[in-house]
Motif scaffolding. Structure first.
Motif, PDB file in Angstrom:
ATOM      1  N   VAL A 179       0.848  -1.186   0.000  1.00  0.00           N
ATOM      2  CA  VAL A 179       0.000   0.000   0.000  1.00  0.00           C
ATOM      3  C   VAL A 179       0.886   1.240   0.000  1.00  0.00           C
ATOM      4  O   VAL A 179       1.933   1.267   0.648  1.00  0.00           O
ATOM      5  CB  VAL A 179      -0.973   0.009   1.194  1.00  0.00           C
ATOM      6  CG1 VAL A 179      -0.228   0.100   2.515  1.00  0.00           C
ATOM      7  CG2 VAL A 179      -1.971   1.150   1.089  1.00  0.00           C
ATOM      8  N   SER A 180       0.489   2.268  -0.739  1.00  0.00           N
ATOM      9  CA  SER A 180       1.206   3.534  -0.824  1.00  0.00           C
ATOM     10  C   SER A 180       2.652   3.265  -1.250  1.00  0.00           C
ATOM     11  O   SER A 180       2.879   2.577  -2.240  1.00  0.00           O
ATOM     12  CB  SER A 180       1.113   4.284   0.510  1.00  0.00           C
ATOM     13  OG  SER A 180       1.537   5.609   0.381  1.00  0.00           O
ATOM     14  N   ALA A 181       3.653   3.794  -0.512  1.00  0.00           N
ATOM     15  CA  ALA A 181       5.040   3.530  -0.875  1.00  0.00           C
ATOM     16  C   ALA A 181       5.367   2.048  -0.787  1.00  0.00           C
ATOM     17  O   ALA A 181       6.286   1.569  -1.461  1.00  0.00           O
ATOM     18  CB  ALA A 181       5.979   4.334   0.013  1.00  0.00           C
ATOM     19  N   GLY A 182       4.610   1.309   0.030  1.00  0.00           N
ATOM     20  CA  GLY A 182       4.775  -0.139   0.064  1.00  0.00           C
ATOM     21  C   GLY A 182       4.402  -0.776  -1.264  1.00  0.00           C
ATOM     22  O   GLY A 182       4.927  -1.832  -1.631  1.00  0.00           O
ATOM     23  N   GLY A 183       3.486  -0.143  -1.992  1.00  0.00           N
ATOM     24  CA  GLY A 183       3.152  -0.619  -3.332  1.00  0.00           C
ATOM     25  C   GLY A 183       4.293  -0.398  -4.296  1.00  0.00           C
ATOM     26  O   GLY A 183       4.541  -1.215  -5.198  1.00  0.00           O
ATOM     27  N   ALA A 184       5.022   0.721  -4.129  1.00  0.00           N
ATOM     28  CA  ALA A 184       6.206   0.956  -4.947  1.00  0.00           C
ATOM     29  C   ALA A 184       7.281  -0.077  -4.640  1.00  0.00           C
ATOM     30  O   ALA A 184       7.929  -0.613  -5.552  1.00  0.00           O
ATOM     31  CB  ALA A 184       6.738   2.366  -4.713  1.00  0.00           C
ATOM     32  N   ILE A 185       7.469  -0.369  -3.340  1.00  0.00           N
ATOM     33  CA  ILE A 185       8.424  -1.412  -2.958  1.00  0.00           C
ATOM     34  C   ILE A 185       8.025  -2.741  -3.587  1.00  0.00           C
ATOM     35  O   ILE A 185       8.869  -3.478  -4.113  1.00  0.00           O
ATOM     36  CB  ILE A 185       8.507  -1.525  -1.426  1.00  0.00           C
ATOM     37  CG1 ILE A 185       9.156  -0.268  -0.834  1.00  0.00           C
ATOM     38  CG2 ILE A 185       9.283  -2.775  -1.007  1.00  0.00           C
ATOM     39  CD1 ILE A 185       9.112  -0.202   0.674  1.00  0.00           C
ATOM     40  N   ALA A 186       6.728  -3.062  -3.551  1.00  0.00           N
ATOM     41  CA  ALA A 186       6.251  -4.317  -4.138  1.00  0.00           C
ATOM     42  C   ALA A 186       6.562  -4.386  -5.624  1.00  0.00           C
ATOM     43  O   ALA A 186       6.975  -5.438  -6.148  1.00  0.00           O
ATOM     44  CB  ALA A 186       4.754  -4.461  -3.895  1.00  0.00           C
ATOM     45  N   GLN A 187       6.371  -3.279  -6.336  1.00  0.00           N
ATOM     46  CA  GLN A 187       6.703  -3.248  -7.768  1.00  0.00           C
ATOM     47  C   GLN A 187       8.182  -3.526  -7.998  1.00  0.00           C
ATOM     48  O   GLN A 187       8.559  -4.272  -8.905  1.00  0.00           O
ATOM     49  CB  GLN A 187       6.339  -1.894  -8.369  1.00  0.00           C
ATOM     50  CG  GLN A 187       4.862  -1.580  -8.394  1.00  0.00           C
ATOM     51  CD  GLN A 187       4.608  -0.117  -8.723  1.00  0.00           C
ATOM     52  OE1 GLN A 187       5.052   0.384  -9.752  1.00  0.00           O
ATOM     53  NE2 GLN A 187       3.903   0.579  -7.829  1.00  0.00           N
ATOM     54  N   LEU A 188       9.039  -2.924  -7.168  1.00  0.00           N
ATOM     55  CA  LEU A 188      10.477  -3.100  -7.337  1.00  0.00           C
ATOM     56  C   LEU A 188      10.918  -4.509  -6.953  1.00  0.00           C
ATOM     57  O   LEU A 188      11.851  -5.052  -7.545  1.00  0.00           O
ATOM     58  CB  LEU A 188      11.224  -2.045  -6.511  1.00  0.00           C
ATOM     59  CG  LEU A 188      11.005  -0.608  -6.998  1.00  0.00           C
ATOM     60  CD1 LEU A 188      11.621   0.386  -6.029  1.00  0.00           C
ATOM     61  CD2 LEU A 188      11.569  -0.408  -8.399  1.00  0.00           C
ATOM     62  N   VAL A 189      10.249  -5.107  -5.972  1.00  0.00           N
ATOM     63  CA  VAL A 189      10.527  -6.516  -5.679  1.00  0.00           C
ATOM     64  C   VAL A 189      10.196  -7.372  -6.902  1.00  0.00           C
ATOM     65  O   VAL A 189      10.965  -8.266  -7.282  1.00  0.00           O
ATOM     66  CB  VAL A 189       9.731  -6.995  -4.448  1.00  0.00           C
ATOM     67  CG1 VAL A 189       9.863  -8.512  -4.278  1.00  0.00           C
ATOM     68  CG2 VAL A 189      10.202  -6.281  -3.183  1.00  0.00           C
ATOM     69  N   ALA A 190       9.071  -7.079  -7.559  1.00  0.00           N
ATOM     70  CA  ALA A 190       8.674  -7.846  -8.740  1.00  0.00           C
ATOM     71  C   ALA A 190       9.643  -7.641  -9.895  1.00  0.00           C
ATOM     72  O   ALA A 190       9.848  -8.559 -10.708  1.00  0.00           O
ATOM     73  CB  ALA A 190       7.260  -7.460  -9.158  1.00  0.00           C
ATOM     74  N   LEU A 191      10.244  -6.459  -9.980  1.00  0.00           N
ATOM     75  CA  LEU A 191      11.203  -6.181 -11.056  1.00  0.00           C
ATOM     76  C   LEU A 191      12.583  -6.758 -10.757  1.00  0.00           C
ATOM     77  O   LEU A 191      13.239  -7.329 -11.634  1.00  0.00           O
ATOM     78  CB  LEU A 191      11.315  -4.671 -11.270  1.00  0.00           C
ATOM     79  CG  LEU A 191      10.100  -3.985 -11.898  1.00  0.00           C
ATOM     80  CD1 LEU A 191      10.258  -2.468 -11.824  1.00  0.00           C
ATOM     81  CD2 LEU A 191       9.919  -4.427 -13.348  1.00  0.00           C
ATOM     82  N   ASP A 192      13.026  -6.615  -9.499  1.00  0.00           N
ATOM     83  CA  ASP A 192      14.393  -7.018  -9.144  1.00  0.00           C
ATOM     84  C   ASP A 192      14.500  -8.473  -8.705  1.00  0.00           C
ATOM     85  O   ASP A 192      15.581  -9.053  -8.764  1.00  0.00           O
ATOM     86  CB  ASP A 192      14.905  -6.138  -7.990  1.00  0.00           C
ATOM     87  CG  ASP A 192      15.100  -4.694  -8.393  1.00  0.00           C
ATOM     88  OD1 ASP A 192      14.978  -4.389  -9.593  1.00  0.00           O
ATOM     89  OD2 ASP A 192      15.371  -3.857  -7.503  1.00  0.00           O
ATOM     90  N   HIS A 193      13.389  -9.038  -8.239  1.00  0.00           N
ATOM     91  CA  HIS A 193      13.397 -10.406  -7.694  1.00  0.00           C
ATOM     92  C   HIS A 193      12.147 -11.137  -8.198  1.00  0.00           C
ATOM     93  O   HIS A 193      11.344 -11.627  -7.408  1.00  0.00           O
ATOM     94  CB  HIS A 193      13.414 -10.374  -6.164  1.00  0.00           C
ATOM     95  CG  HIS A 193      14.512  -9.526  -5.579  1.00  0.00           C
ATOM     96  ND1 HIS A 193      15.791  -9.983  -5.387  1.00  0.00           N
ATOM     97  CD2 HIS A 193      14.514  -8.225  -5.164  1.00  0.00           C
ATOM     98  CE1 HIS A 193      16.543  -9.027  -4.867  1.00  0.00           C
ATOM     99  NE2 HIS A 193      15.788  -7.952  -4.725  1.00  0.00           N
ATOM    100  N   ALA A 194      12.013 -11.208  -9.498  1.00  0.00           N
ATOM    101  CA  ALA A 194      10.781 -11.721 -10.110  1.00  0.00           C
ATOM    102  C   ALA A 194      10.438 -13.131  -9.644  1.00  0.00           C
ATOM    103  O   ALA A 194       9.257 -13.486  -9.527  1.00  0.00           O
ATOM    104  CB  ALA A 194      10.900 -11.688 -11.634  1.00  0.00           C
TER     105      ALA A 194
END
Length: 284
Positions: A101-116
């Motif tokens: 949620v919020s910036a946590g959603g941005a973190i989630a996106q980056l986890v999906a990009l960096d650690h698919a």
């Protein structure tokens, strides 16, 4: 279950699991500046009762996780992305459904990009695209901008901090629904009192990005559910629409008149959507 301290690369993080570890795992990532308490316990239990193993955790400088000297955090935004993966490692979870949620959603996106390989599906709530791109997004509301630019707290005074955060929560609520100030004040008070040093949360306001993926959101391959309030004053609903357009396997669930965050009035809707979304990916 109860809180569990973990160590990830020498960083002590406070976590709390709910449900049966044999069920499909969901990792909840709160926004920066907020501890895991903002994933409220009853919300987590609703997910667990739906047959999910749920983990929430405190970011660095929140709650009972490692706290740094104010103004000298010694970590970056990319480290917060790594912490999410570290939580999965500590629980020996190869891959989880990741909800931010919020910036946590941005973190989630980056986890999906960096650690698919660690992400089974994504749920992005009240958030915005985490990577730069050629897009125009609507600005925050005037009321939100006015509050952020003019409201202040005396971080040495607990009462001042609580009043500030309750007022901020009221602005984030969006103004189209009744705001339950009593419930929010209780949550804020518990959050402030629980923290090692609540003033240290200000470190989140000045974190450098650090090194992380610059891949486009279109490279996220997992199924993604975007949940966004139509009255979000920080990230107006156009931010959610942009995410749903840019991530190939994404769909948007708008929440009518909802503001920014996870409102108790929407718990049933959100939990039902997350259970259905993660069930499809678990079976697939």
């Amino acid at each position: 279950m109860s809180e569990r301290m973990i160590d990830t690369d020498g960083v002590a993080l406070c976590t709390e699991p709910f449900g049966d570890p044999s069920d499909p795992p969901i990792l909840l990532i709160m926004g920066t500046g907020a501890s895991m308490l903002w994933w409220e316990e009853d919300f987590c239990r609703m997910l667990a009762e739906g047959g999910r193993f749920v983990i929430r955790y405190d970011h660095r400088d929140t709650g009972r996780s490692l706290t740094y000297e104010l103004g000298h955090p010694g970590y970056t935004g990319a480290d917060l992305v790594g912490d999410a993966v570290g939580v999965l490692d500590a629980y020996e979870i190869p891959a989880a459904h990741v909800v931010g949620v919020s910036a946590g959603g941005a973190i989630a996106q980056l986890v999906a990009l960096d650690h698919a390989d660690r992400v089974r599906s994504l749920v992005l709530i009240s958030t915005s695209p985490a990577t730069s791109g050629d897009r125009e997004l609507p600005p925050p509301t005037e009321e939100f901008v006015r509050f952020v630019s003019s409201a202040h707290a005396d971080w040495s005074q607990t009462a001042s901090v609580i009043d500030y955060l309750v007022d901020y929560s009221g602005v984030l609520a969006g103004g189209r629904r009744l705001f339950d100030e009593t419930a929010v004040r209780d949550l804020v008070r518990r959050d402030v009192e629980r923290a090692h040093d609540f003033a240290a949360v200000q470190n989140h306001d000045s974190l450098p990005d650090g090194e992380h993926s610059r891949e486009p959101l279109s490279s996220i391959a997992v199924s993604t559910l975007v949940i966004h309030g139509t009255a979000d004053p920080m990230f107006p609903v156009g931010h959610g629409e942009a995410l749903a357009e840019e991530i190939p396997a994404a769909r948007l669930l708008p929440l009518e008149d909802a503001g920014h965050g996870v409102d108790r009035a929407d718990w049933e809707t959100i939990v039902g959507a997350v259970i259905a979304h993660t069930a499809a990916e678990t079976q697939g």
